[in-house]
Design an enzyme around this catalytic site. Structure first.
Site, PDB file in Angstrom:
ATOM      1  N   LYS A   1       0.848  -1.195   0.000  1.00 49.48           N
ATOM      2  CA  LYS A   1       0.000   0.000   0.000  1.00 49.48           C
ATOM      3  C   LYS A   1       0.887   1.250   0.000  1.00 49.48           C
ATOM      4  O   LYS A   1       2.087   1.178   0.252  1.00 49.48           O
ATOM      5  CB  LYS A   1      -0.917  -0.005   1.219  1.00 49.48           C
ATOM      6  CG  LYS A   1      -0.187   0.001   2.556  1.00 49.48           C
ATOM      7  CD  LYS A   1      -1.157  -0.018   3.718  1.00 49.48           C
ATOM      8  CE  LYS A   1      -0.406   0.004   5.051  1.00 49.48           C
ATOM      9  NZ  LYS A   1      -1.304   0.095   6.211  1.00 49.48           N
TER      10      LYS A   1
ATOM     11  N   TYR B   1      13.683  32.101   1.567  1.00 47.28           N
ATOM     12  CA  TYR B   1      12.460  32.806   1.922  1.00 47.28           C
ATOM     13  C   TYR B   1      12.503  33.314   3.367  1.00 47.28           C
ATOM     14  O   TYR B   1      13.041  32.657   4.264  1.00 47.28           O
ATOM     15  CB  TYR B   1      11.252  31.888   1.747  1.00 47.28           C
ATOM     16  CG  TYR B   1      10.840  31.705   0.304  1.00 47.28           C
ATOM     17  CD1 TYR B   1      10.422  32.786  -0.464  1.00 47.28           C
ATOM     18  CD2 TYR B   1      10.863  30.453  -0.291  1.00 47.28           C
ATOM     19  CE1 TYR B   1      10.041  32.624  -1.785  1.00 47.28           C
ATOM     20  CE2 TYR B   1      10.475  30.265  -1.609  1.00 47.28           C
ATOM     21  CZ  TYR B   1      10.068  31.356  -2.350  1.00 47.28           C
ATOM     22  OH  TYR B   1       9.691  31.199  -3.661  1.00 47.28           O
TER      23      TYR B   1
END
Length: 870
Positions: free
Chosen positions: A522, A751
C-alpha cells in the site's frame, strides 16, 4: 560451443546417489536448473531440488514435470516431499509414487547442494587449462571482468557470470566449461568458516588472486586472521598466488601454515620490496598513470579511473598478466605489456547493477548497457521476463564482441534464446548482427551503428512495452538510454531490489514451516513503487499482497500481477471495480458487508462464484474491525451467505515493537485466538489467521498462525537495533548540485531571510524541496544533506523545489585553524544524498520527530524511481 553432457546413471555415480525408478531410461543431461521460474528448455535439463531454511525445491517437481522436465536430483522422493527422512526411500510404497511421473528419472542423494558441488568438481577435473581463482573482501567481480576485457582477444575465456561466487553459483559457473575454452576465471566468496573447503575442488585454481582484506562479513568470523585463513584455503593446490604484500596479514597466515610451503607467491607493494614494486601512481584529469618495477624492468600503463579501489584492481590485473605470460611462456614480458598498455587505458566501468526505469510512451526500460556477452545476456533476459507490466517484450542488442566463436553459431544461439524468452521485437546494432539478420525470426530492424539507429529508427514506435537495452560499452548505448527514459528532474529514488529480496528472505527464515507471507504494498509500496515491487514479490512467490484502496489493486492487476490481493480499506464506490478485478476486500463491519453483498447482486453475471473476503477483528488497536460483542451478528450473516468465502481472519497489533507493552500485545494475541476461533468453527474449510507485523514476527514467534504480514521491515527499517543490523537499506534518495554560490557575511539565504551567513560562506543549491517530500521541519541548521559522504547543513527554509546547504570548508575545532577541506573544489553536478545506506531514513525521521513510514510515503511521485539489481 560444446556443452557438457552426462547421463543420469553417471551423475548418480558421481554423487553417490541412486536412480528411481530403477527401470527408468538413462537420460542425457546438458543443463542444470535450480530455479523453476527460469526454465527455458526442458529437454536434457536436470532440476536440482535445493533445500534451504526458506524454501524447498522438491515442492516444484510437479510443476516442472508438467513443463517437460524429466530429470530430477533430489534428497527425498516425491511421496516424502514434506518429510526429511530419506531412509525409507526404497520401500515399494515410495516407488509407486515415483511411477506417477512416467518417463522421469529421480537421482536420490543425501544432500542436493553437496551433490551439485560434486558435479562441479567432477566437471572441473575434465579440463587442463589455466584457471584463475579470485577471492578477497572487495573487487573480485571487477578484477574478473577487467581480466576478461584485457585477455579476451588472446584467449577463449569462460568466467563466472556477474557475481556467481557462492556455494551454488560456483558449481553452476564451472559447469559451463567446455573444451573450446582456453582460460577460465572464477571468483569465490564466503561468509562463514568451512565454506571455502567446498569451493576449492570445484575451482581448483592454477593461479590465485587475493584482492584485499576488508570488513565484509566480519561478524561471521572470530577475527580478521580467521577470515584470511579461510579465504586462503582456495589456493591450497594452486601454483601461484598473487596478492598485495601491504596486507601483511596474508603473508603472516601463509608463513604460519606448512600446507602452503609449496605455493609460489607473486607479491606487489606500494610501500615495501616485492616482486612487483609500484614506483609511481600519478592521478590527473580523470586518469591514473602507474609505473612499476619488475625484475629491474620499468613498466608503465594508464587507467581511466582515479579512485584507490580501481588502482588496486588494475595492479592486480597487471600482476596476473605477468604471471600468466610466464606460465604460458607467451613472448617477452616487455613486448606483451607494451602491446596491452592501450587496453588498460580503455578499461571500462563494470556495471554492478541492472536498472529498471520508467520510459517514454508508457514503456519500461531495463538498462544493462555496459557489457555484452552471452551469459550476462541470459541473465538480463531472465530479468526482462520477470516484468509483467507490459505484455510486449523488446530487446535492443549490440554485437557480442570478443567471443572467439564462429559468428553464425553464436547468433543462431542468441536467436534461439530470444525465441525461448518470447521476445517479440529485436533491434540489432553492429556489423555482425546486420550480417546475421536472417537468423532472427521475430519483428526486427538492424543498424550498423548507434548513431544510425538514432537517426533512422522511429523511437515513437515504442509503445506500452518493456525494452531491454543490452550492449557493449563500445556502442555507447547511453545515448539510446537518454532518448528512451522518461524525462524527470534530477532528484531520484533508487530502489535496491537485491536488498528487498534479502529482507524478505530474512523474515522468511524466521517463520515456522508452512507459514505464509503477506506483503504490504500500500501507499506506493511505502514510497518504493507499486507494480515494480509487486512484480519482484510475485516472482519470489510471496503468498499475498495487501493494498489500502481498490485503485491500487487495479493498477497491479493491469500491470500483470495475478496473485491474491487484499484491499484493506474498501469504499462503497469502488466495490464494483473490486469485484471486476478479483480483489479481496477487508470486512470490518456489517455496513461494508451489506454494501459488498449489494455489489455482488449487481455484478452476479460477471464475477466468480465465490467472493473471497478477509475479516478484520479489533483486539485493542481500536481502529477498524469487529469488536468481541459484534461477532454474533457477523457469524449469522456468514452462515446465510455461502457465496462469501472467508480467506482469512486477522487483527492488528498496536505496539509489537515496544517491550514495555508486551503484556498488552500478549493480551491482543489471546483475544484474537479466542475471537477468531468463534468464526472458524462455523466454517467447513480452512481459514488463514494472521496478526503479526514485521516487528511481531521476530518478537512473538508463537503467534505466527497461518500467515504473517510484512510491512516496513521488508523495506529495510527494523524495529530494533539488533534487527536493523540484519536488514539492508532498500531506498536511497539522491540529487545533484545545480549551482554553487559565494555568500558574503551578513547576507541572508532563502524565503523570509531565515538563513543568515555569519561569515563568508559557500552554499550549494540542490533541486529537492518539500514538493519532493523533504519536510519543512528541516532547515535553518536542522538536518543536513550529504556530499562526498560528509554532512552539509541545510541553510534557510526549504523551498518547494530547492534546498540550500552550507559547503564552506570547515575547521577541525575552535582552537584549530587546520581546514578539513570536506568540500574543497566542489563542483556543480556532484551527487547529493538525502538518505541512503550510510545515512538511513530513520536518522532523518528522528531529526524531524517522526517515523520512517511518514518520510518514505511522503516522497512525491514526481521523484523518478530507479530499480536495480546489484
Amino acid at each position: 560451443m560444446t556443452e557438457p553432457a552426462l547421463t543420469v546413471s553417471s551423475i548418480a555415480s558421481i554423487c553417490s546417489g541412486t536412480v528411481h525408478p530403477i527401470s527408468s531410461g538413462d537420460l542425457l543431461v546438458r543443463d542444470l536448473l535450480i530455479d523453476s521460474r527460469i526454465l527455458i528448455h526442458s529437454e536434457h535439463c536436470l532440476f536440482i531440488a535445493l533445500v534451504s531454511d526458506r524454501n524447498d525445491g522438491h515442492k516444484f517437481i510437479p510443476e516442472l514435470y508438467e513443463k517437460g522436465v524429466r530429470c530430477f536430483l533430489i534428497s527425498k522422493l516425491p511421496s516424502t516431499a514434506s518429510q526429511t527422512d530419506t531412509s525409507v526411500a526404497l520401500s515399494p510404497h515410495h516407488v509407486s509414487h515415483v511411477t506417477q511421473y512416467p518417463g522421469a528419472s529421480f537421482i536420490l542423494v543425501p544432500d542436493t547442494l553437496a551433490a551439485l558441488q560434486q558435479l562441479g568438481a567432477y566437471h572441473r577435473r575434465l579440463f587442463d587449462i589455466p584457471v584463475i581463482g579470485i577471492t578477497g573482501s572487495n573487487g573480485k567481480t571487477i578484477v574478473k571482468e577487467w581480466l576478461f576485457q584485457l585477455l579476451s582477444s588472446d584467449f577463449q575465456i569462460i568466467r563466472s557470470p556477474k557475481s556467481y561466487n557462492s556455494q551454488i553459483g560456483v558449481p553452476l559457473s564451472v559447469w559451463k566449461m567446455s573444451h573450446d575454452h582456453e582460460l577460465a576465471i572464477f571468483e569465490a566468496g564466503i561468509s562463514r568458516s568451512g565454506e571455502m573447503e567446498h569451493l576449492e575442488p570445484i575451482i581448483r585454481p592454477t593461479i590465485g588472486i587475493f584482492t584485499n582484506i576488508g570488513h565484509a562479513h566480519d561478524e561471521y568470523f572470530e577475527n580478521p586472521r580467521r577470515k584470511v585463513e579461510e579465504k586462503l584455503k582456495l589456493f591450497i593446490n594452486s601454483q601461484t598466488l598473487i596478492y598485495c604484500s601491504d596486507y601483511s596479514l596474508i603473508t603472516d597466515c601463509l608463513n604460519a601454515d606448512a600446507a602452503y610451503l609449496h605455493l609460489k607467491t607473486f607479491t606487489w607493494s606500494r610501500k615495501n620490496d616485492a616482486d612487483l614494486k609500484i614506483v609511481q601512481v600519478l592521478t590527473t584529469d580523470g586518469q591514473t598513470l602507474i609505473r612499476c618495477d619488475y625484475r629491474s624492468e620499468i613498466f608503465t600503463f594508464s587507467i581511466p579511473f582515479t579512485d584507490e579501489a580501481s588502482i588496486e584492481n588494475a595492479i592486480n590485473c597487471f600482476a596476473t598478466e605477468l604471471v600468466l605470460s610466464e606460465l604460458l611462456a607467451v613472448g617477452s614480458r616487455q613486448s606483451r605489456v607494451t602491446r596491452h598498455a592501450s587496453r588498460y587505458s580503455a578499461l571500462t566501468p563494470i556495471a554492478m547493477r541492472l536498472e529498471l526505469k520508467e520510459a517514454i510512451n508508457h514503456c519500461s526500460l531495463i538498462n544493462d548497457s555496459y557489457n555484452s556477452d552471452i551469459k550476462s545476456l541470459s541473465i538480463a533476459l531472465d530479468f526482462l521476463n520477470q516484468q509483467n507490466q507490459q505484455k510486449k517484450k523488446t530487446i535492443i542488442l549490440s554485437d557480442i564482441l570478443q567471443t572467439g566463436r564462429d559468428k553464425g553459431e553464436l547468433y543462431r544461439e542468441i536467436a534461439s534464446m530470444l525465441v525461448s524468452r518470447n521476445i517479440e521485437r529485436m533491434v540489432g546494432i553492429g556489423r555482425d548482427l546486420v550480417r546475421h539478420a536472417d537468423k532472427f525470426t521475430m519483428q526486427k530492424a538492424f543498424f550498423t551503428t548507434t548513431d544510425d539507429f538514432l537517426q533512422h529508427f522511429p523511437v515513437s514506435s515504442f509503445q506500452n512495452e518493456t525494452i531491454l537495452l543490452k550492449g557493449a560499452r563500445l556502442f555507447e548505448f547511453e545515448k539510446i538510454s537518454q532518448v528512451l527514459q522518461q524525462k524527470a528532474h534530477e532528484t531520484v529514488m533508487e530502489i535496491n531490489l537485491d536488498a528487498l529480496i534479502h529482507n524478505l528472505n530474512h523474515f522468511r527464515a524466521l517463520l515456522h514451516p508452512g507459514t505464509r507471507t503477506m506483503a504490504m504494498v500500500k501507499a506506493f509500496s511505502y514510497g518504493s513503487g507499486s507494480y515494480e515491487i509487486a512484480n519482484v514479490l510475485q516472482f519470489h512467490r510471496i503468498d499475498y499482497l495487501a493494498v489500502a484502496y481498490a485503485d491500487e489493486g487495479v493498477e497491479l492487476r493491469t500491470s500483470g500481477i495475478h496473485m491474491p490481493i487484499m484491499v484493506m480499506s474498501p469504499e462503497e464506490q469502488s466495490l464494483d471495480t473490486l469485484l471486476k478485478y478479483n480483489l479481496e476486500p477487508e470486512i470490518y463491519n456489517l455496513h461494508i458487508l451489506n454494501l459488498l453483498e449489494d455489489a455482488i447482486v449487481r455484478n452476479q453475471t460477471s464475477i466468480q462464484q465465490e467472493v473471497r473476503i478477509h475479516i478484520k477483528l479489533d483486539t485493542g488497536m481500536h481502529r477498524l474491525g469487529f469488536a468481541k460483542d459484534e461477532l454474533e451478528p457477523l457469524i449469522a450473516r456468514l452462515k446465510l451467505n455461502p457465496g462469501l468465502r472467508v480467506q482469512s481472519v486477522f487483527s492488528h497489533l498496536a505496539a509489537s515493537e515496544d517491550p514495555t507493552e508486551d503484556d498488552f500485545t500478549r493480551e491482543q494475541i489471546r483475544l484474537f485466538t479466542e475471537m477468531s476461533s468463534r468464526i472458524t468453527r462455523i466454517l467447513d474449510y480452512p481459514v488463514l489467521l494472521h496478526i503479526l507485523n514485521s516487528a511481531g514476527i521476530r518478537r512473538f514467534p508463537e503467534a505466527q498462525f497461518g500467515m504473517v504480514r510484512l510491512g516496513i521491515g521488508l523495506y529495510g527499517v527494523g524495529s530494533s537495533v539488533e534487527e536493523q543490523s540484519m536488514l539492508r537499506n532498500v531506498s536511497t534518495l539522491k540529487s545533484v548540485i545545480t549551482q554553487i554560490k559565494h555568500i558574503s557575511a551578513g547576507d541572508t539565504i532563502g524565503y523570509n531571510r531565515k538563513g543568515r551567513a555569519e561569515k563568508d560562506t559557500v552554499i550549494a543549491i540542490v533541486p529537492v524541496g518539500y514538493a519532493d517530500g523533504l519536510n519543512r521541519r528541516l532547515g535553518n541548521g536542522r538536518g543536513a544533506l550529504y556530499i562526498r559522504g560528509k554532512p552539509a547543513p541545510i541553510m534557510g527554509n526549504i523551498c518547494m523545489d530547492l534546498t540550500m546547504v552550507d559547503v564552506t570548508d570547515r575547521f577541525t575545532g575552535p582552537a584549530s585553524r587546520v581546514p578539513r577541506h570536506d568540500f574543497q573544489d566542489i563542483r556543480e553536478g556532484e551527487e547529493v544524498v538525502i538518505f541512503g545506506d550510510l545515512h538511513p531514513v530513520a536518522e532523518l525521521a528522528r531529526e524531524i520527530g517522526t517515523i520512517p513510514y511518514e518520510v518514505l510515503t511522503g516522497i512525491s511521485r514526481r521523484v523518478k524511481r530507479i530499480y536495480y539489481y546489484e
